[in-house]
Design an enzyme around this catalytic site. Structure first.
Site, PDB file in Angstrom:
ATOM      1  N   ASN A  66      -3.729   4.618  -7.141  1.00 49.82           N
ATOM      2  CA  ASN A  66      -2.384   5.145  -6.898  1.00 49.82           C
ATOM      3  C   ASN A  66      -2.491   6.251  -5.854  1.00 49.82           C
ATOM      4  O   ASN A  66      -3.579   6.760  -5.585  1.00 49.82           O
ATOM      5  CB  ASN A  66      -1.756   5.661  -8.193  1.00 49.82           C
ATOM      6  CG  ASN A  66      -2.334   6.999  -8.621  1.00 49.82           C
ATOM      7  OD1 ASN A  66      -3.553   7.136  -8.761  1.00 49.82           O
ATOM      8  ND2 ASN A  66      -1.483   7.977  -8.847  1.00 49.82           N
TER       9      ASN A  66
ATOM     10  N   HIS B 196      -2.737   6.164   4.245  1.00 53.02           N
ATOM     11  CA  HIS B 196      -3.780   5.797   3.300  1.00 53.02           C
ATOM     12  C   HIS B 196      -5.122   6.440   3.651  1.00 53.02           C
ATOM     13  O   HIS B 196      -5.512   6.482   4.818  1.00 53.02           O
ATOM     14  CB  HIS B 196      -3.926   4.271   3.269  1.00 53.02           C
ATOM     15  CG  HIS B 196      -2.719   3.580   2.719  1.00 53.02           C
ATOM     16  ND1 HIS B 196      -2.616   3.162   1.409  1.00 53.02           N
ATOM     17  CD2 HIS B 196      -1.535   3.256   3.318  1.00 53.02           C
ATOM     18  CE1 HIS B 196      -1.432   2.587   1.219  1.00 53.02           C
ATOM     19  NE2 HIS B 196      -0.758   2.633   2.357  1.00 53.02           N
TER      20      HIS B 196
END
Length: 208
Positions: free
Chosen positions: A43, A54
């Site tokens: 998560n 990311h």
């Protein structure tokens, strides 16, 4: 020296953005059809939610390992994540959408529901390889989705597959370097890269 000087100054990691505000943010998936690889995290953490990209942490070796594995021909960073589907056939998603300071803050219910949603995403986009970024996440996924409690888990190709998608499990890129000698650091980096090599053949899939 007064007590005021003895107080350690708190580092403002998020430029004034509160943790409470970051916990309301999510990290968008980077998914499309015809991907060779989808990297799956547990998560979003606070830094990922803050940056909106990311693997942005300064101590995270994901982007270095991506380059040294041969999956990218240049050194990239988190700001390049949205370019990977078109350039390298690589996408990103997470098992659970909710941002937390750590994965321990997630409930079993969230993992079960997240696993179900993740399967739907993989079946929709049908990447050739689904890469779970860490031992913990794949153990949870296997238990919740396949109903299998993994024993003696080894990195690499896994026996249980989602239709039309190979399943691989990778060692996490976060290397704990505190109190490590230079030689130890190098061995850890080599170990991480050797595990990446289990999927490095995918770099040739788009031209094969």
């Amino acid at each position: 020296i007064t007590d005021a000087f003895k107080v350690k100054r708190k580092v403002d990691r998020f430029n004034g953005v509160s943790e409470a505000e970051l916990l309301t943010k999510t990290l968008p998936d980077i998914l499309t059809f015809n991907l060779d690889i989808v990297i799956i995290g547990i998560n979003p953490g606070l830094m990922a939610a803050y940056k909106g990209h990311h693997y942005p942490g300064p101590g995270n070796h994901f982007w270095k390992c991506l380059f040294m594995s041969g999956l990218s021909e240049v050194q990239l960073n988190h700001m390049d994540d949205h370019t990977l589907p078109g350039k390298y056939g690589i996408g990103f998603t997470n098992m659970v959408e909710r941002t937390t300071p750590g994965s321990k803050d997630l409930s079993s219910k969230e993992f079960r529901e997240g696993g179900r949603i993740l399967v739907q995403k993989l079946q929709k986009y049908q990447p050739r390889i689904a890469v779970f970024n860490g031992k913990c996440i794949y153990e949870i996924f296997s238990k919740e989705v396949f109903g299998v409690k993994v024993k003696n888990l080894e990195f690499g190709l896994q026996p249980h597959k989602i239709p039309d998608t190979e399943t691989r499990m990778q060692r996490r890129w976060q290397l704990r370097k505190k109190n490590m000698t230079q030689a130890m650091k190098q061995r850890m980096e080599v170990l991480t890269l050797s595990i990446w090599a289990t999927v490095s053949h995918a770099a040739s899939l788009r031209t094969g």
